[in-house]
Design an enzyme around this catalytic site. Structure first.
Site, PDB file in Angstrom:
ATOM      1  N   LEU A  74     -38.851 -23.671  47.785  1.00  0.00           N
ATOM      2  CA  LEU A  74     -38.603 -23.930  46.366  1.00  0.00           C
ATOM      3  C   LEU A  74     -39.846 -23.797  45.507  1.00  0.00           C
ATOM      4  CD1 LEU A  74     -36.256 -27.060  46.655  1.00  0.00           C
ATOM      5  CD2 LEU A  74     -35.592 -24.677  46.252  1.00  0.00           C
ATOM      6  N   ASP A 105     -50.281 -37.362  35.428  1.00  0.00           N
ATOM      7  CA  ASP A 105     -50.072 -35.912  35.543  1.00  0.00           C
ATOM      8  C   ASP A 105     -48.762 -35.499  34.875  1.00  0.00           C
ATOM      9  OD1 ASP A 105     -50.877 -33.382  36.231  1.00  0.00           O
ATOM     10  OD2 ASP A 105     -50.051 -33.450  38.248  1.00  0.00           O
TER      11      ASP A 105
END
Length: 470
Positions: free
Chosen positions: A58, A186
């Site tokens: 992925l 983040d």
């Protein structure tokens, strides 16, 4: 002793069980138990990912490669993060790998707008740790915002962009207000995944920190983040606060509004803050709105959202809003957007036959004959029969002198008629009438019987003739 006395009325009020609401009882807050995590074995996950094949690959996360897994005989789709076990340097117990950090945080915190942890696997023989998280089939927000493919036009809707921003803001607010505060560190469009229902989920907690700011572990953790989203005031471990996440979210919000990346070398200035904030300060809010947005919102909606984004990216952390204020702002903007769209649709439907055909208007001169009796008065050069005329009275924008013009609407011809400046001067007057030729669906209105005005001779209704002019 009067303070201790009571009468029958007060006694009845206290003991009235009919008006007593059991919901008013103070409820003891329930303890939130951490979610139960499954412990997988390596062989089980290897089979679920077809041996971690390239067909199941992925993408790459902050601490490993991610694969699609089919578990429980096809009943459960999941994503498996595969990472290598790293040895800690020295005897510092505060040094924790990103995968262990993510397991620790996601085992304590769970939210519907987060990519939640299902389980994990630790294989010491292969020196591998695997995280099993919820599967997000629609990729990242970054791909949907910046993909040049014609197939990725899913974020051309303004309402969908605001929905995604609100969902991530709620998730970040939940982290900041958890029983033990979590700072993500983040937040970026690549770490926002879209699930099967089109909802945005906050992901990748490898750099997140859990605990109070005064904890020893946080004091010795160096700054980390992604270039373009990293708080400029976060230069040392002691500078870390929840406002660092607010700055990163402000960058994400500007990215959602404008469609530009946080750092784009194809533009000057390349930093989205240096480009967008001066435009916002000048009030040029339309300049930062993505051209790919089809139903572009009204000025007030863009202004409210752009100002909030500019406040989030202030250089001084104390001047930034907290995430609760950001959430409330986004809720207001999301409520305003459908309201403005509804008003716009109504306005477009209402003015479809009046304003949309301004390019096809014609001016004709109508000669009004005032001489003779009322029976001999007539209007020439008008091809429309009086019997076929229907009227709609539409007030235009209110003028400062309380004088209004009115638009007479018909099924075939619309004429804008104002006060006659030459009324009462001479027997003949040439009046300029602006006719709007309808080509769209006519407005459905009630039919009214019309008669001739005594003063001008132009076809008017009793309602128009009897209205006061100021």
């Amino acid at each position: 002793m009067g303070y201790l006395s009571c009468n029958g009325e007060s006694a009845v009020a206290i003991c009235d069980t009919y008006n007593w609401n059991p919901r008013r009882r103070s409820k003891v807050p329930e303890k939130r138990h951490p979610p139960k995590l499954r412990v997988f074995n390596y062989d089980e996950l290897a089979v679920a990912t077809n041996g971690f094949s390239a067909n199941n690959f992925l993408g790459k996360g902050s601490h490993g490669r991610v694969y699609k897994a089919v578990l429980d005989d096809g009943k459960l789709l999941a994503a498996v993060k595969r990472t290598t076990i790293t040895t800690t340097v020295g005897n510092n117990n505060n040094n924790v790998s990103q995968v262990d950090n993510e397991i620790e945080i996601l085992s304590r915190v769970r939210h519907r707008w987060m990519v939640n942890l299902i389980g994990y696997c630790v294989d010491h023989r292969r020196k591998t740790k695997l995280l099993v998280v919820e599967y997000m089939p629609n990729g990242t927000l970054h791909d949907q915002l910046h993909s040049r493919s014609s197939l990725d036009s899913r974020l051309s809707s303004w309402n969908r962009r605001i929905k995604h921003a609100l969902q991530i803001a709620i998730a970040v607010h939940a982290l900041h207000t958890a029983e033990t505060q979590v700072i993500h560190r983040d937040i970026k469009s690549c770490n926002v995944l879209i699930d099967g229902d089109g909802n945005a989920r906050l992901a990748d907690f490898g750099l997140a920190l859990i605990g109070n700011v005064d904890d020893e572990r946080l004091k010795y953790t160096p700054p980390a983040g992604t270039l373009g989203y990293l708080d400029p005031s976060y230069l040392a471990p002691a500078d870390l606060t929840a406002k660092s996440d607010v700055f990163s979210f402000g960058i994400l919000l500007l990215e959602i509004i404008s469609g530009r990346e946080a750092i784009d070398l194809n533009y000057s200035p390349s930093c989205i803050v240096d480009w967008a904030v001066p435009l916002i300060k000048r009030g040029d809010y339309d300049a930062i709105c993505d051209l790919k947005i089809k139903n572009r919102p009204y000025y007030a909606v863009i202004r409210k959202l752009a100002v909030m984004a500019a406040r989030c990216v202030r250089s001084t952390a104390k001047k930034r809003p907290d995430m609760l204020e950001v959430v409330e702002c986004l809720k207001t903007v999301r409520q305003l957007s459908p309201a403005w769209n509804k008003l716009r649709r109504r306005s477009e439907e209402r003015s479809e036959n009046v304003l949309a055909v301004e390019e096809e208007k014609e001016e004709i001169h109508v000669r009004i004959v005032r001489g003779g009796s009322r029976k001999n008065r007539k209007v020439s050069n008008v091809t429309t029969s009086v019997d076929d005329v229907y009227e709609r009275l539409v007030p235009e924008e209110t003028l400062p002198f309380r004088r209004r013009n009115f638009v007479l609407r018909s099924r075939s011809v619309g004429a804008k008629v104002g006060p006659d400046p030459y009324d009462g001067f001479g027997d003949e007057t040439v009046v300029t009438m602006r006719l709007l030729i309808e080509k769209e669906r006519p407005v459905t209105t009630a039919a009214m019987r019309l008669s001739k005005s005594r003063s001008v001779g132009i076809v008017r209704s009793h309602k128009t003739a009897s209205r006061k002019r100021y």
